[in-house]
Design an enzyme around this catalytic site. Structure first.
Site, PDB file in Angstrom:
ATOM      1  N   SER A  65       0.821  -1.219   0.000  1.00 58.07           N
ATOM      2  CA  SER A  65       0.000   0.000   0.000  1.00 58.07           C
ATOM      3  C   SER A  65       0.849   1.260   0.000  1.00 58.07           C
ATOM      4  O   SER A  65       0.356   2.337  -0.351  1.00 58.07           O
ATOM      5  CB  SER A  65      -0.933   0.009   1.209  1.00 58.07           C
ATOM      6  OG  SER A  65      -0.216   0.248   2.414  1.00 58.07           O
ATOM      7  N   CYS A 147      -0.381   3.561 -17.575  1.00 55.55           N
ATOM      8  CA  CYS A 147       0.520   2.435 -17.779  1.00 55.55           C
ATOM      9  C   CYS A 147      -0.334   1.181 -17.919  1.00 55.55           C
ATOM     10  O   CYS A 147      -1.248   0.956 -17.120  1.00 55.55           O
ATOM     11  CB  CYS A 147       1.493   2.295 -16.605  1.00 55.55           C
ATOM     12  SG  CYS A 147       2.590   0.856 -16.745  1.00 55.55           S
TER      13      CYS A 147
END
Length: 223
Positions: A65, A147
């Protein structure tokens, strides 16, 4: 940050190349906030006192995270300023920073870019590499650029660019364009207008300044 070098006589006084209307920069980088000197302080201030710091650091989900998959330091379509007008000649300067995990492939929705004479919607980039891509902003709307690596886009490495409608193009019928408009520059057709849309200009090139590789500047990009 980035430095754009333009050939003599090919730029306006403000430095913008004469063959484009808009310029945009995209830097892909996965920032590892697990190594931040503020990590322990943030945990102490924002989590309950019964959380064990050492145990938390060994948690794989917590570690993941803290990997911020960013474009110009922004995640999940929060990057501002990517706006252009329909018909604009747009130049994208793209680059990558980071570590061995920073292998990215930029992808544009809505239209294509020209990459050294070849038309494509996806262009790969590696660490410390730069590239220049040309686009004709011909489709009005809000479009993603991101991406395409699966876990990178899931982690937020995406942005939105906007093509605004202009009266000049509102009634333009793109089906009337000649079939050879988008010919590859190696084709036999000598149409200068066609080649101008598929050949990336050599008038401007982007490269990293040495300072951009310094940690302090790289962190500043994410601020």
């Amino acid at each position: 940050g980035c430095i754009v070098i333009t050939s003599k006589g090919h730029a306006f006084p403000n430095g913008r190349p004469k063959d484009v209307d808009k310029e945009f920069f995209l830097v892909a980088n996965i920032f590892n906030e697990n190594v931040s000197p503020y990590l322990e302080l943030n945990i102490e201030e924002r989590l309950s006192s019964d959380v064990d710091f050492e145990t938390l650091l060994e948690d794989e989900d917590f570690e993941e995270s803290n990997l911020m998959h960013a474009l110009n330091g922004y995640l999940y379509d929060n990057l501002p300023g990517l706006a252009m007008d329909q018909g604009d000649r747009v130049r994208w300067y793209i680059g990558g920073l980071g570590t061995e995990v920073d292998l990215h492939t930029f992808s544009w929705h809505g239209t294509t870019v020209t990459n050294h004479g070849e038309r494509s919607s996806t262009v790969p980039i590696i660490v410390s590499e730069t590239n220049e891509l040309d686009m004709i902003a011909d489709r009005v709307g809000d479009w993603m650029v991101h991406c395409v690596v699966n876990d990178h886009i899931a982690a937020g490495m995406e942005a939105v660019y906007t093509v605004r409608a202009t009266s000049l193009y509102e009634s333009f019928d793109y089906t009337t364009l000649p079939d050879d408009l988008y010919n590859h520059p190696d084709d036999d057709d000598d149409d200068d207008d066609a080649d101008s849309l598929v050949t990336t200009s050599s008038a401007s090139r982007c490269s990293w300044s040495l300072a951009c590789l310094a940690l302090g500047v790289a962190v500043a990009l994410a601020a």
